[in-house]
Design an enzyme around this catalytic site. Structure first.
Site, PDB file in Angstrom:
ATOM      1  N   GLY A  75       0.793  -1.207  -0.052  1.00 14.98           N
ATOM      2  CA  GLY A  75       0.092  -0.013  -0.028  1.00 14.98           C
ATOM      3  C   GLY A  75       0.784   1.268  -0.040  1.00 14.98           C
ATOM      4  CD  GLU A 125       1.002  -8.910   1.976  1.00  9.41           C
ATOM      5  OE1 GLU A 125      -0.080  -8.161   1.534  1.00  9.41           O
ATOM      6  OE2 GLU A 125       0.806  -9.766   2.624  1.00  9.41           O
ATOM      7  N   PRO A 126       4.929  -4.814  -1.071  1.00 10.58           N
ATOM      8  CG  PRO A 126       6.944  -4.013  -1.279  1.00 10.58           C
ATOM      9  CD  PRO A 126       6.337  -4.994  -0.675  1.00 10.58           C
ATOM     10  N   GLY A 127       3.647  -3.384  -3.859  1.00 16.55           N
ATOM     11  CA  GLY A 127       3.432  -3.706  -5.354  1.00 16.55           C
ATOM     12  C   GLY A 127       3.782  -2.359  -6.099  1.00 16.55           C
ATOM     13  CE1 TYR A 178      -9.019   1.385  -8.983  1.00 14.41           C
ATOM     14  CE2 TYR A 178      -7.226   1.669 -10.602  1.00 14.41           C
ATOM     15  CZ  TYR A 178      -8.010   0.775  -9.825  1.00 14.41           C
ATOM     16  OH  TYR A 178      -7.856  -0.381  -9.859  1.00 14.41           O
ATOM     17  CB  CYS A 212     -16.979   3.851 -29.143  1.00 12.90           C
ATOM     18  SG  CYS A 212     -16.128   3.767 -30.797  1.00 12.90           S
ATOM     19  CD  GLU A 213     -16.704   2.619 -22.331  1.00 12.23           C
ATOM     20  OE1 GLU A 213     -16.910   3.018 -21.272  1.00 12.23           O
ATOM     21  OE2 GLU A 213     -16.773   1.350 -22.557  1.00 12.23           O
TER      22      GLU A 213
HETATM   23  N1  LLP Z   1      -1.313  -6.769  -0.536  1.00 11.45           N
HETATM   24  C1  LLP Z   1      -2.568  -6.927  -0.589  1.00 11.45           C
HETATM   25  C2  LLP Z   1      -3.254  -7.840   0.210  1.00 11.45           C
HETATM   26  C3  LLP Z   1      -3.353  -6.278  -1.609  1.00 11.45           C
HETATM   27  O1  LLP Z   1      -4.519  -6.233  -1.648  1.00 11.45           O
HETATM   28  C4  LLP Z   1      -2.588  -5.333  -2.471  1.00 11.45           C
HETATM   29  C5  LLP Z   1      -3.105  -4.534  -3.504  1.00 11.45           C
HETATM   30  C6  LLP Z   1      -1.045  -5.252  -2.314  1.00 11.45           C
HETATM   31  C7  LLP Z   1      -0.480  -6.190  -0.974  1.00 11.45           C
HETATM   32  C8  LLP Z   1      -0.414  -4.283  -3.064  1.00 11.45           C
HETATM   33  O2  LLP Z   1      -0.662  -3.043  -3.017  1.00 11.45           O
HETATM   34  P1  LLP Z   1       0.196  -1.813  -3.414  1.00 11.45           P
HETATM   35  O3  LLP Z   1       1.481  -1.801  -2.586  1.00 11.45           O
HETATM   36  O4  LLP Z   1       0.388  -2.196  -4.715  1.00 11.45           O
HETATM   37  O5  LLP Z   1      -0.620  -0.523  -3.096  1.00 11.45           O
HETATM   38  N2  LLP Z   1      -5.459  -1.286  -9.393  1.00 11.45           N
HETATM   39  C9  LLP Z   1      -5.357  -0.203  -8.287  1.00 11.45           C
HETATM   40  C10 LLP Z   1      -4.598  -1.001  -7.099  1.00 11.45           C
HETATM   41  C11 LLP Z   1      -5.407  -2.385  -6.580  1.00 11.45           C
HETATM   42  C12 LLP Z   1      -4.689  -2.450  -5.230  1.00 11.45           C
HETATM   43  C13 LLP Z   1      -4.933  -4.084  -4.927  1.00 11.45           C
HETATM   44  N3  LLP Z   1      -4.442  -4.733  -3.833  1.00 11.45           N
HETATM   45  C14 LLP Z   1      -4.796   0.947  -8.778  1.00 11.45           C
HETATM   46  O6  LLP Z   1      -4.404   1.008 -10.033  1.00 11.45           O
HETATM   47  O7  LLP Z   1      -4.399   2.106  -8.321  1.00 11.45           O
END
Ligand code: LLP
Length: 432
Positions: free
Chosen positions: A238, A287-289, A330, A356-357
């Site tokens: 997050g 769990e960073p994405g 978003y 087309c949206e």
């Molecule tokens: N752990 C869990 C349980 C999660 O549900 C998520 C993301 C992450 C880790 C990684 O979160 P991050 O570090 O990336 O913020 N598609 C959306 C974001 C959806 C996030 C879903 N869960 C966007 O484009 O903003």
């Protein structure tokens, strides 16, 4: 920080000009910086160095095999949410023993696959899921490692579609119920209670919500550790990133004043959380994405037409919401810059795709340098939740993905051939 910057008038990713990539591979086109991926992973790992830790990259943000390999080579684990993602980890040469399997709807087949592969842990989101994992593990004569996801009921102050840590959301088990759930789980013979997990939402740009959540959950984690001999506490992902003023020259002001404004950086995150986490004596998982992949990518697109109607200046480009859905979905902001700075005055413009949206736009009424047909633009910070959320809407092939490393670049995903879009479809027998 990141590796997209102007050298003279040209936008570069590391040592490669994006205009040269656009020319070579066509547009739309995703470009990723290996150095940014590496740097961001390493900054987090360094911030967590005082504690035993494992960074599990949330691969849902960008699961290209080359991206996964970069991270696997750095020692990263992976946060996975489906058997498909686990198969990707295996295909990329990642270690299943460093994978945590999250998600509210794991099927029995997915649980079986993950158990056979030997994942580090299942992050469990409900009691029926605990029962199911126990049943599948018993069938396989295995012991399944589990952690229960605590919903701490903390408001993360982020977009409604990506907040997860309140009782309005489908995620996790309510804080008040957790102790009872662990007590019941302890009686299930084929489970090993390995940890506790939480995750409060995505794109959180301040440290306070994380600190509040950790402070709230900590006494519970201590009790569970004492009672069930846990090994880890996962604080989830997050961590938010910067989407604005990415190309400000020198060190951007936001970075300099980050600490003062309580803005999140790996260092400020660790400074606020480690004093709480360190005394726990547990392994800390993260769990960073987005933090790892977000600023590492750009979507490159070409201007097809410029059209003025009424009061509006529409810049119609060849990328669309099927390539990058974040603005439509978003209301997300992605900085847009020409690949070649033309020094022209700015003009309030809507950058839109050909779909087309009305939702197919990348920005509205944004001052942008005047551009014309054939000019190329980059949408920055598109490395996370960009290509992975792509679709074939309007029979548009998925764009290629290029990985850059210094002056080197290579195709990490070919442009999809248009016939592949319908290659699994058929005209049913009675219509022939
Ligand atoms: N752990 C869990 C349980 C999660 O549900 C998520 C993301 C992450 C880790 C990684 O979160 P991050 O570090 O990336 O913020 N598609 C959306 C974001 C959806 C996030 C879903 N869960 C966007 O484009 O903003």
């Amino acid at each position: 920080m990141h590796d997209f910057r102007f050298v003279g008038n040209q936008l570069f990713c590391e040592g490669v000009s994006l205009a040269s990539l656009a020319k070579k591979f066509g547009t739309p086109l995703y470009v990723y910086s290996q150095h940014t991926l590496t740097d961001h992973y390493q900054k987090l790992a360094a911030a967590l160095a005082p504690v035993d830790h494992l960074v599990c990259y949330a691969m849902k943000s960008n699961s290209n095999l080359s991206v996964l390999r970069v991270l696997a080579d750095l020692g990263s684990g992976f946060d996975i949410v489906s058997a498909g993602e686990l198969q990707r980890v295996l295909a990329a040469g990642g270690d299943p023993a460093k994978c945590v399997f999250a998600g509210v709807g794991k099927t029995a087949a997915e649980i079986e696959f993950a158990l056979r592969a030997g994942v580090y842990c299942f992050n469990v989101e409900s009691e029926p899921e605990l029962q199911r994992i126990n049943r599948v593990a018993a069938k396989l004569k295995k012991i399944a490692p589990i952690a229960v996801r605590v919903n701490p009921n903390i408001e993360a102050h982020t977009h409604a579609k990506i907040t997860t840590g309140t009782y309005e959301n489908k995620f996790g088990i309510a804080f008040e119920d957790i102790a009872g759930v662990y007590a019941r789980a302890a009686k299930l013979k084929n489970l090993r209670l390995r940890g506790v997990q939480m995750h409060i939402g995505s794109q959180i740009t301040e440290t306070t919500p994380f600190e509040l959540a950790v402070k709230k959950v900590l006494p519970l984690v201590e009790k569970l550790k004492a009672k069930h001999g846990l090994e880890f506490f996962s604080v989830g992902g997050g961590l938010g990133i910067v989407y604005h003023s990415m190309l400000a020259s020198g060190v951007p002001a936001w970075w300099q004043s980050a600490a003062a404004k309580n803005i999140l950086t790996p260092a400020s995150y660790a400074a606020r959380l480690l004093p709480w986490l360190q005394p726990l004596g547990l392994k800390i998982l993260m769990e960073p994405g987005r933090f790892i992949s977000g600023n590492a990518g750009a979507l490159v697109t070409r201007v097809e037409y410029v059209k003025r109607t009424g009061k509006k200046n529409f810049v119609i480009v060849d990328a669309a919401m099927n390539d990058l859905i974040r603005p439509a979905f978003y209301d997300a902001y992605h900085e847009i810059v020409p690949l070649i700075r033309n020094g022209k005055a700015t003009l309030k413009s809507d950058v839109v795709g050909p779909i087309c949206e009305s939702g197919d736009y990348f920005c509205k009424d944004r001052p942008l340098p005047k551009v014309g047909e054939g000019d190329t633009l980059a949408l920055l910070s598109a490395g996370a939740y960009g290509a992975v959320m792509g679709s074939n809407y309007n029979a548009r092939p998925l764009p290629p993905e290029i990985l850059v490393n210094g002056k080197k670049f290579a195709v990490a995903r070919e442009r999809q051939a248009v016939e592949k879009i319908w290659s699994d479809e058929k005209v049913v027998a009675w219509l022939k």
